[in-house]
Enzyme design. Structure first.
Site, PDB file in Angstrom:
ATOM      1  N   HIS A 376       0.864  -1.196   0.000  1.00 55.69           N
ATOM      2  CA  HIS A 376       0.000   0.000   0.000  1.00 55.69           C
ATOM      3  C   HIS A 376       0.893   1.236   0.000  1.00 55.69           C
ATOM      4  O   HIS A 376       1.417   1.638   1.041  1.00 55.69           O
ATOM      5  CB  HIS A 376      -0.920  -0.015   1.232  1.00 55.69           C
ATOM      6  N   LYS A 445      -5.441  19.119   6.184  1.00 52.69           N
ATOM      7  CA  LYS A 445      -4.064  19.597   6.283  1.00 52.69           C
ATOM      8  C   LYS A 445      -3.079  18.575   5.733  1.00 52.69           C
ATOM      9  O   LYS A 445      -2.056  18.944   5.157  1.00 52.69           O
ATOM     10  CB  LYS A 445      -3.728  19.923   7.744  1.00 52.69           C
ATOM     11  N   PHE A 446      -3.410  17.304   5.909  1.00 54.45           N
ATOM     12  CA  PHE A 446      -2.529  16.277   5.358  1.00 54.45           C
ATOM     13  C   PHE A 446      -2.496  16.348   3.837  1.00 54.45           C
ATOM     14  O   PHE A 446      -1.442  16.226   3.218  1.00 54.45           O
ATOM     15  CB  PHE A 446      -2.994  14.900   5.820  1.00 54.45           C
ATOM     16  N   ASN A 447      -3.649  16.548   3.192  1.00 53.50           N
ATOM     17  CA  ASN A 447      -3.685  16.643   1.731  1.00 53.50           C
ATOM     18  C   ASN A 447      -2.870  17.821   1.224  1.00 53.50           C
ATOM     19  O   ASN A 447      -2.266  17.754   0.145  1.00 53.50           O
ATOM     20  CB  ASN A 447      -5.127  16.753   1.245  1.00 53.50           C
ATOM     21  N   LYS A 449      -0.150  18.761   2.329  1.00 56.91           N
ATOM     22  CA  LYS A 449       1.268  18.423   2.405  1.00 56.91           C
ATOM     23  C   LYS A 449       1.805  17.852   1.095  1.00 56.91           C
ATOM     24  O   LYS A 449       3.006  17.682   0.943  1.00 56.91           O
ATOM     25  CB  LYS A 449       1.497  17.407   3.534  1.00 56.91           C
ATOM     26  N   TYR A 450       0.915  17.533   0.162  1.00 52.62           N
ATOM     27  CA  TYR A 450       1.361  17.060  -1.142  1.00 52.62           C
ATOM     28  C   TYR A 450       1.904  18.198  -2.002  1.00 52.62           C
ATOM     29  O   TYR A 450       2.485  17.938  -3.064  1.00 52.62           O
ATOM     30  CB  TYR A 450       0.204  16.377  -1.881  1.00 52.62           C
ATOM     31  N   HIS A 665      -5.380  -0.605   5.755  1.00 54.19           N
ATOM     32  CA  HIS A 665      -5.580  -0.031   7.093  1.00 54.19           C
ATOM     33  C   HIS A 665      -6.333  -0.993   8.007  1.00 54.19           C
ATOM     34  O   HIS A 665      -5.705  -1.698   8.787  1.00 54.19           O
ATOM     35  CB  HIS A 665      -6.285   1.328   7.029  1.00 54.19           C
ATOM     36  N   ASP A 721       2.609   6.588   2.494  1.00 59.59           N
ATOM     37  CA  ASP A 721       3.137   7.822   1.887  1.00 59.59           C
ATOM     38  C   ASP A 721       4.535   8.106   2.423  1.00 59.59           C
ATOM     39  O   ASP A 721       4.696   8.881   3.381  1.00 59.59           O
ATOM     40  CB  ASP A 721       2.219   9.004   2.204  1.00 59.59           C
ATOM     41  N   LEU A 723       6.738  10.045   1.360  1.00 59.10           N
ATOM     42  CA  LEU A 723       7.047  11.470   1.270  1.00 59.10           C
ATOM     43  C   LEU A 723       6.625  12.205   2.536  1.00 59.10           C
ATOM     44  O   LEU A 723       7.270  13.178   2.941  1.00 59.10           O
ATOM     45  CB  LEU A 723       6.328  12.066   0.048  1.00 59.10           C
TER      46      LEU A 723
END
Length: 821
Positions: A376, A445-447, A449-450, A665, A721, A723
């Site tokens: 994943h 906020k996580f999105n 970070k891309y 998950h 992820d 990154l």
């Protein structure tokens, strides 16, 4: 059927959808390509007749309980909708028995009474725990032969070596301490509760078996065999799955490393078209006979493919949803899970040293040089921050004058000049792409970070497949990461690429990106993720209804299957795609409940997003027809492996239990003992990402992975992820090392996780034979090759025997007689 050969050296056919006003765009203009395209169109292969094998969907037979199940399911859905805070909370079922505490005394009395009511043949005055030693010494014949030949300097024949190795493996596998519980009433619940729980659980297993078979996805043989012992009517349901693959070669002839393949990975034959018509009806693609097809009289009736019946699906889903709320079944499942944990701890206490000794006896093999698959991981974040920073700096120095913005014509250097940045100014801290404490329970906020340096334009330039330079930078970046995987040799990954469903050209653009840039590696396979973003597209008036998204996602796949010549790049690219994923923030509130009253996709015009179950149903329904269509044509099929159970409502796991081969998950299984037990009995793969969960939804020390592993669920470690969550060049090894340190995992535990990752991955069967052994599909010890997996036969045998006993405990009550599985 005539075939057209398609390779890298052959000019590409330009789809009509890529033309502008009937002309070829300048960026795709090539005189040689135009000539070849015209000749191909003039000499296109005539469509061949097509008559598939009839396969129908077994519709649900209404029962008096349907209304009750629907009522219970609606209560659960409403409860999950009204309590948004608890959906996102960090919850798990407590260490104590979670239900019926006030009835414990009465239940204990009922257990005693039910024990007295058992037949004499099934009664036991007490349950004793006995430890069996099945030590078997080497036979004198084999020992003497080997010893004499070694002393005489005679080379030992290969057949004798394998015979000797099999004897050693069998001895080690059977020579360990077992825990056996005698007596028949070993469930710990009242007899009536045991009967009800067993009957309902067997019914749930049959529901999943039906949906897995229809989609041509995997279902464990041992579970299918147990269901046949409980109900003889299922004998013919999975006859194909019982066939063993015979490999006419010895172990020594089958090396660990697959043979290297040279040449163009996208070179393949392009079959001609077949006679049929494609039409989406109420969200599901139907295949109709052509007007000139004489074999089918009524052209208005679709060909006999298994078109999923929505009322039957909803009835099955309601039954399973009601099941997880049933008190006696929750108690039974909870007790069985506690028993599995205790049994594993006792097994480790007694056999840990023997497992370690078995691993030490294998030459060359250890955790570092066994195959592992990152099951994943998203392609857009498959690199770490330092790698991306180094790549951006190199492009700023080497390609400053390359135009990267179609609207303004800006070059790469101009983009950074406008931000007043130089390559010297850039740092990892300035990129600001690593998740931190502010992203916990904040998926928005996580999105963000891309976006490097918070600029969405840089994301489009460097980590998108569809941009002004046709995803060239992203392709180069993926190939660098793939090179690192090839250098490590034993690490592999399944990267997710996105198809949004906004435009039918997305598939062709993605395939051309992979084909033109030769984005391929033996260490990589692709999954396609479908974001659940209909509400955004509808608000922006990109689509008019939900069916448009389904058409944009699935119609190109059906067209490439019907006539590969119309989508040659896509046909070749699909050979390297293993399945589909459904992604988005599961914690978002769902205002819609999927029922028979829900609007069909062609009538779904609201700005509200459909529910998780709605998305999964229509993905699965189209995937079933597509897989049968592709199988008729001899093409590869796909599996469904969605994100599920990361957050949100528990009933997401119910939908995935029905239609998904594996999930990613699965954290919320810790709250639902019934579902957790069902996932164990069906051996559903769960790709878990503890570091990702630690930053988003669940602190690391509360992650249920070690508990799931102890109980025997098929779990694997994945990065999700790198990154955002990892720092090193090898994020998968970073994931393993942290898990081993925090949870004190043994070498055997880590090798078992790695073996699970290969088994649940989408890599080809032939490649898995090299990595795991020729017979990896066989059950128990026979399917394990310790010289390749470094997993002791003792551990594999323990897992197999424990699962067989659990299934026997359930099925013997339904059948009435204990039958060995």
């Amino acid at each position: 059927m005539p075939h057209q050969h398609f390779s890298k050296s052959q000019p590409l056919t330009i789809p009509h959808s890529k033309m502008k006003n009937g002309t070829i765009p300048e960026e795709l203009f090539d005189t040689e390509c135009v000539d070849e395209m015209d000749s191909c169109q003039l000499s296109s292969t005539p469509p061949a007749a097509f008559s598939p094998k009839p396969v129908t969907f077994p519709k649900h037979v209404p029962t008096p309980m349907d209304e009750k199940y629907e009522e219970i399911a609606k209560c659960i859905y409403e409860s999950s909708r009204s309590d948004a805070a608890s959906r996102a909370a960090n919850y798990e079922f407590p260490e104590e028995i979670p239900i019926e505490k006030n009835q414990e005394t009465r239940n204990a009395l009922e257990r005693q009474l039910s024990q007295n009511r058992l037949p004499l043949s099934m009664q036991n005055d007490k349950q004793d725990i006995s430890i069996n030693n099945n030590d078997r010494a080497f036979t004198d014949e084999i020992e003497n032969e080997i010893e004499n030949e070694v002393k005489a300097g005679i080379p030992i024949p290969r057949e004798k070596q394998e015979k000797f190795q099999r004897h050693i493996d069998q001895t080690l596998a059977t020579n360990f301490q077992r825990v056996a519980i005698s007596g028949q009433d070993t469930s710990g619940v009242p007899l009536e509760d045991l009967k009800e729980a067993s009957k309902c659980i067997v019914g749930a297993l049959k529901i999943r078996q039906k949906y897995m078979k229809l989609a041509q996805q995997c279902y464990p043989k041992i579970t299918a065999r147990a269901l046949r012992t409980a109900d003889d009517t299922t004998v013919n349901d999975i006859s194909d799955d019982e066939e063993e693959n015979s490999v006419p070669m010895t172990t020594l002839d089958h090396p660990v490393h697959p043979p290297a393949s040279n040449g163009d990975p996208f070179e393949c034959d392009i079959p001609g078209p077949i006679k049929c018509q494609l039409k989406m009806v109420k969200g599901i693609v139907h295949i109709y006979p052509c007007e000139d097809d004489d074999k089918h009289e009524n052209k208005e009736i679709p060909m006999e493919f298994p078109y999923i019946d929505r009322p039957s699906f909803i009835a099955d889903m309601n039954e399973l949803t009601a099941l997880i709320a049933n008190g006696p079944i929750k108690t039974f499942s909870y007790r069985r899970l506690q028993y599995l944990s205790a049994r594993y701890q006792l097994h480790i206490l007694l056999n840990e040293m023997k497992e370690l000794a078995a691993q030490k006896s294998v030459p060359h093999r250890d955790f570092y040089n066994i195959r592992k698959v990152d099951t994943h991981v998203h392609a857009a974040s498959c690199m770490n921050q330092k790698h991306l920073l180094r790549f951006i700096k190199s492009k700023m120095k080497r390609c400053p004058d390359e135009v990267v913005c179609a609207e303004t014509g800006r070059t790469l250097s101009k983009v950074f000049d406008d931000m007043k940045l130089t390559s010297y100014d850039l740092t990892v801290d300035m990129l600001d792409m690593h998740a931190d404490r502010n992203t916990f329970h904040r998926f928005d906020k996580f999105n963000s970070k891309y976006n490097p340096i918070g600029e969405s334009k840089l994301r489009e330039i460097f980590i998108k497949t569809n941009n002004h330079n046709n995803g060239k930078f992203f392709a180069q970046l993926i190939k660098e990461v793939a090179s690192d995987l090839e250098e490590s040799k034993y690490q592999n990954a399944e990267y997710r690429l996105s198809i949004y469903g906004r435009d039918k050209d997305e598939w062709d653009q993605l395939a051309k990106w992979a084909y033109n840039h030769q984005v391929y590696s033996h260490n990589i396979r692709w999954l396609v993720q479908i974001p659940r973003l209909f509400d955004i597209y509808r608000t922006k008036k990109i689509v008019n209804n939900f069916q448009e998204i389904l058409e944009n996602i699935f119609m190109p796949l059906f067209e490439a299957t019907q006539n590969p010549e119309s989508h040659p790049e896509l046909h070749c690219f699909l050979q390297h795609v293993t399945g589909f994923d459904s992604v988005d923030d599961e914690s978002k509130p769902e205002n819609h409940v999927f029922t028979n009253d829900s609007a069909t996709p062609d009538n779904w015009t609201d700005v509200e997003n459909p529910s998780y179950a709605y998305y999964l149903y229509y993905m699965y329904a189209n995937l079933v027809v597509l897989n049968h269509f592709r199988k008729e044509r001899g093409f590869n099929t796909f599996v469904l492996r969605p994100h599920c159970g990361e957050a949100g409502a528990i009933h997401h796991l119910v939908s995935a239990f029905m239609v998904a081969e594996n999930i990613s998950h699965g954290l919320l299984l810790r709250k639902a003992p019934v579902l957790q037990y069902l996932y164990y009995l069906c051996q559903i793969g769960i790709a878990m990402s503890p570091l990702s969960n630690n930053h988003l939804f669940l602190n690391y020390h509360r992650n249920p992975l070690p508990e799931f592993l102890a109980r025997g669920l098929v779990v694997s470690l994945s990065t999700d992820d790198p990154l955002q969550f990892h720092f090193t060049k090898e994020p998968l090894m970073e994931e393993y090392s942290i898990a081993a340190q925090v949870w004190k995992l043994s070498t055997c535990d880590m090798c078992e996780l790695a073996r699970n990752s290969v088994i649940m991955s989408g890599f080809p069967h032939e490649m898995k034979q090299y990595w795991l052994g020729m017979n990896y599909q066989k059950e128990g010890q026979a399917g394990n090759d310790i010289t390749r997996t470094n997993v002791p036969d003792i551990r594999v045998t323990f897992r197999y025997e424990t699962l067989a006993e659990e299934l026997n405990t359930i099925c013997k009550v339904v059948q009435g007689v204990a039958t060995p599985i």
